[in-house]
Design an enzyme around this catalytic site. Sequence first.
Site, short mmCIF file in Angstrom:
data_model
loop_
_atom_site.label_atom_id
_atom_site.label_comp_id
_atom_site.label_asym_id
_atom_site.label_seq_id
_atom_site.Cartn_x
_atom_site.Cartn_y
_atom_site.Cartn_z
N CYS A 56 -5.00 -3.46 2.45
CA CYS A 56 -4.64 -3.50 3.99
C CYS A 56 -5.90 -4.21 4.56
O CYS A 56 -6.63 -4.97 4.80
CB CYS A 56 -4.01 -2.33 4.39
SG CYS A 56 -3.07 -2.49 5.88
N VAL A 86 -0.02 -2.68 10.54
CA VAL A 86 0.79 -2.49 11.86
C VAL A 86 -0.10 -3.28 13.05
O VAL A 86 0.92 -3.30 13.93
CB VAL A 86 0.25 -0.98 12.19
CG1 VAL A 86 1.27 -0.13 11.08
CG2 VAL A 86 -0.97 -0.46 12.08
N GLU A 119 0.77 -1.11 0.16
CA GLU A 119 0.09 0.17 0.08
C GLU A 119 0.99 1.37 0.02
O GLU A 119 2.03 1.24 0.65
CB GLU A 119 -0.90 -0.07 1.16
CG GLU A 119 -1.79 1.06 1.56
CD GLU A 119 -2.31 1.01 2.92
OE1 GLU A 119 -2.12 -0.13 3.67
OE2 GLU A 119 -3.37 1.73 3.17
N LYS A 131 -9.50 2.36 -1.98
CA LYS A 131 -9.74 1.54 -0.39
C LYS A 131 -11.06 1.70 0.12
O LYS A 131 -11.56 2.91 0.21
CB LYS A 131 -8.74 1.81 0.49
CG LYS A 131 -8.56 1.26 1.80
CD LYS A 131 -7.42 1.29 2.57
CE LYS A 131 -7.12 0.83 3.82
NZ LYS A 131 -5.93 0.95 4.47
C1 ACM Z 1 -4.01 -0.50 6.96
O1 ACM Z 1 -5.09 -0.48 6.53
N1 ACM Z 1 -3.10 0.30 6.47
C2 ACM Z 1 -3.80 -0.76 8.36
#
Ligand code: ACM
Length: 263
Positions: free
Chosen positions: A141, A168, A38, A108
């Site tokens: 992510c 993370v 990402e 996203k």
């Molecule tokens: C994330 O979605 N970058 C944890």
Amino acid sequence: MRVGVVQFNPLFGGVGRNIAKAISLVRPLKADVWVLPELFATGYQFVDREEVKALSEEVDGPTVDTMIRKARELGCWFCGGFAERSGERVYNSAFLAGPHGLAGLYRKTHLFGREKELFSPGDRGFEVHTAAGVRVGMMICFDWVFPESARTLMLGGAQVILHPSNLVLPHCPEAMKTRALENRLFTVTANRIGTESRVPGESYTYIGQSVVWTPRGELVLGLGVDEERAAVVEIDETLALDKRVTRFNDLAEDRRPEWYRMG
Ligand code: ACM
């Protein structure tokens, strides 16, 4: 097909350096589709909207354009994350760049943490595209936490989920096994490494562990927590066309949507 992941530590704001680094990692190897992290060219931890805006690019901007040129040169596809400017909005997006140009764009859907202050939520849903003759879908992510993301891609016919990440929190690398199993498809998660501490009180250490899972829940590629490298695995993408679990059970046919609560 051969799928590859690129795991590295992007330098915040070092767009040219980060693209060059990613390309230098993939160059000695051969894959049909590469997944990059990402926001792989900009870095992740923006301090505010102005900074995101300054580092954002339109979908036909230099980052995606460069990746299309590299895809053409290397005869492959690249999926990676970028900050996409569209009018007044900036999305946390992923591109699918192929030898013939842009093959897909994803914005996203489920923004994580302070991303909600920095980006607009995705407005394109989960689409399925073709790369190297295979049906692929993108999610980014934190989308992994919402099983609907992978399920929507499966229902759209995706054989392989391309999953650029900057993880993370723990659990995702193992949890993607379930996304692969419950949808009988391949998942390819490319995560970054390193630490960013650009915002007071918010230090992020990215957990690496890029992974590829098969529709049968087999781990066929797994990188370490702080390894910087690209890696490739050959998969039989046709396995994802078979949704049978037993003689009596087919994951696509056995669904009972009339009993599922959607809202
Ligand atoms: C994330 O979605 N970058 C944890």
